[in-house]
Structure formats: C-alpha cells, structure tokens
Design an enzyme around this catalytic site. Sequence first.
Site, PDB file in Angstrom:
ATOM      1  CG  ASP A  11      14.334   6.125  57.013  1.00 56.25           C
ATOM      2  OD1 ASP A  11      14.487   7.315  57.335  1.00 56.25           O
ATOM      3  OD2 ASP A  11      14.711   5.175  57.725  1.00 56.25           O
ATOM      4  CG  ASP A 130      23.460  10.561  63.829  1.00 58.68           C
ATOM      5  OD1 ASP A 130      22.349  11.105  63.973  1.00 58.68           O
ATOM      6  OD2 ASP A 130      23.802   9.978  62.784  1.00 58.68           O
TER       7      ASP A 130
END
Lengths: 252, 211
Positions: A11, A130
């Site tokens: 990230d 997702d």
Amino acid sequence: MLTKRIIPCLDVKDGRVVKGIQFVQLQDAGDPVQMARFYDEQGADELVFLDISASVEGRKTMLEVVQAVAAELAIPFTVGGGINSLEDMKGILRTGADKVSLNTAAVKSPNLITEGANFFGSQCIVVAIDAKYDSELGSWRVYTHGGRIPTDLDVIKWARKAVELGAGEILLTSMDSDGEKSGFNIELTRAVSKAVSIPVIASGGAGCAEHFLDVFTKGKADAALAASIFHYKETSVAEVKTFLKEKEVLVR
Amino acid sequence: MIGIIDYGMGNLFSVSKALERLDVPYFISEKAEELMMANGLILPGVGSFKDAMERLNETGLSSMIKEFVGLGKPLLGICLGMQLLFEGSKENGETIGLGLLTGYVEKFPGVTADGGRYKVPHMGWNQLVWTQSSLILQQVEEDYAYFVHSYYVDRMDKDILLGKCSYNVEVPAVVGNGNLFGMQFHPEKSSKLGMKLLRNFTELARERVTT
C-alpha cells in the site's frame, strides 16, 4: 509448466509505503523502491502497488514511484487504486508499470476495461473484484469503494463479464477472509477460477504457508497475493515457496 | 549503440530501463535511417500481430528490418516482436509477417487433447529448456522466464529452436538464426536470467563493431 505465483502487495500513500515494518536489511521501510528490491530478492514473482492516496498531489507522486520502481525492478508489477480513465491508465503504463488494476471504475464504466484492453492489450488489464458472501443472494456480491459500497452484481457473473470485456486477469479479494489470517476463501476462489478462462489471483486471508498450498490446490488459483504476513515477517516469500516445493506445487 | 524500434506497439520503457541497468547505450527511434545506423536492434511489442504488421509496413520499418538482418547485423525480437519475424499469423484474420524465419503463429487452443481446459493467456513464470547451444545462451543456466501471450509459434523450422518451455503444447521460447534472435518471454521482466540474455545480445552487437 507454468508456476504458481506469489505476489506481495504494497500500500502506497503519498509516495510512501504504509504498513511496512522495519526490516533489518532495509534502511527505510517506507521507500517503495527498497521494499520492491527486497521482495524481488526474496523471490516474489510479481508485485502489486495499491495507491491509497486521497489527494491529487498524492496521485502525482505515485507516477514518480512507478517510474523509480520500473527503473529498478526486473520482475512485473501492477498498479491499482484511483485509476478512473484511459488517461490514468496511459500515465501509469507509460511510466513503466506492466499492468493496471481496475476496481470501482470498472464497475462504474465497464467500457473502461475494453478501452484499456484495446489500447494496451488484455495482458495489461487486471480487474480487481472485492467479494462478500450474501446469504440472500446465495452467492457472492461485488463491493466497490474499497469494500464500503455493495453493488447489484454477482461476483461470478461480473467476473465472466469482465473477461468478455477484455480483462486479462482477475484479482479476487474475499472480504469475508481479509484480515482474518485464517486462510484464503477456497470456495469463492475455486468458483471464480472455474468460471473464467483467464488467470485468477486470490487475495485475502493468508496467515501461513499452508494457506497458499490450499488456495493453489483446492482453490485452483493461478497466483496468490498477500500483504501483512510478508510485511510483518510472519513468513517470507522464500519460506512459502520452500514449503510449496516440498508439497510438489510448482513454483519458481 | 543499440536501437529500440518504436512503432507504437508496446512497452519501450521496460526494455530501455533494462538496458540502462546493464549500462548499455541505446536510443529509441521510429526512423528507418537512424535505426540502420545501430549496431544491434531490438523489436519489442505487445498487442495484435495485424496492427503491428500494418504499422511496420506503413512506416517502411519492415523493409528496414529486412535490410538490417540481411546485412547480418544482430536483431532481437521480444514477445510479439519475435512472432513478427515469422511467416504469418491467424490473429484477427490471416496476416503476413516479416518472413525472416520459418513458422506460423497460432493461438493456444485452450483445450488439451483429452478435452481438459487450460487458461489463455499463458501468463507467468515457466521453466526454460535449452535445445541447442548458441552465443545468446552462453553461460546462461536454464531457469524460469516471465511469459504473457495468447499466441505461439507453431510448425517452425526446428533448426532455429534454441530454447523451449511447455504449456500444454511445446512453446518455442528462444529462437535464433545467425544474428537474428527472438524471445517469446520478456527478458526485461525475467529477473537475472533475462538480464543475462539481454547482456549476451548486447555483447554480440558490440563485438560485431569491434572486430
């Protein structure tokens, strides 16, 4: 034959790796280039960088990160997060990334998948999904906006649609398993992998090396992605690969 | 100096960065007359065979490539760039290739002889096996390389096969005839193995100049 791929995910916020811990080998765990090199040396097959910057400035910085990583790294890498247009894709891919990952933007405008695939080839376009189990639906539902907003889409149908539109790969995250460290979602991964003709990267739930074995053998995944277990050194890419080799799963 | 052929197809950035890591001087050009001056050329490429050949033909780069190879100067085609060196492809209809090597480009069937399905594109790391010795493979151990492609070269002249891998069919991975080479995988993304292969190619181009 083709090996199963292990993909660490980083990230990045405003040009810095977040959640990275201080490895002894690294002077600066926040430096994306140093982290990338570290994982490359460990035997990572690819890397994924997820840009979680919220600002325009942060996104500009991401391009600098991409360029610096591309100059250093001799393995493929994907960039996701905040890619909303063909122009965004051009920016990232021309700066040296190998693939872009589309999530919310692909749901909002599915045509973006086709535009990207036509311009750069399907191999550059990863569609990230997702997924969360929905008992009413009796199946998995697609969520967008980092898992905050439910859609009307069924995961299997959306995955098939993404392939038709030109996706080259599916990055499938189980929201039910994510962060639990109790293993990848085998049922979901197998269902999607069997439904599509393109490679599926399983994500969410990795807690130990056995979990990778399960998702490759039972889940039929082509690749597996993990973040925190690698960042927090609960295991390493090299350890996972050694374990998989012992179990006769083909890895590099 | 290595010339990278820019015909609007593919990621020139990765190849050029790989040459920078090797400290090899290079230039990127779309101009035939500039590229003819290079000691060695790299023909990269991702995308469709048909679009690529159209661009090479429209820009006159096809003739330049044939002339360059005809002079015995080293050229390396990567991924689609390797496929273009062959006779033709059935990707989006029949397209004639550069015809510098014997063989046809076919799509992976996606189905095995006994009806099992497998995934296309062939994407990821696959084990290379050398089939012949060659200057380009000198001191390079058989290892994994990174592939991304849906088409492969079939019915090829076995004399020019230098390395292969297996993905339900036999996939030609490294081909070579004289100073003309092709790699189906991406050496610029294939870690240490890829860098050694690129190094060997650039050495070949350099040696031709000094001798």
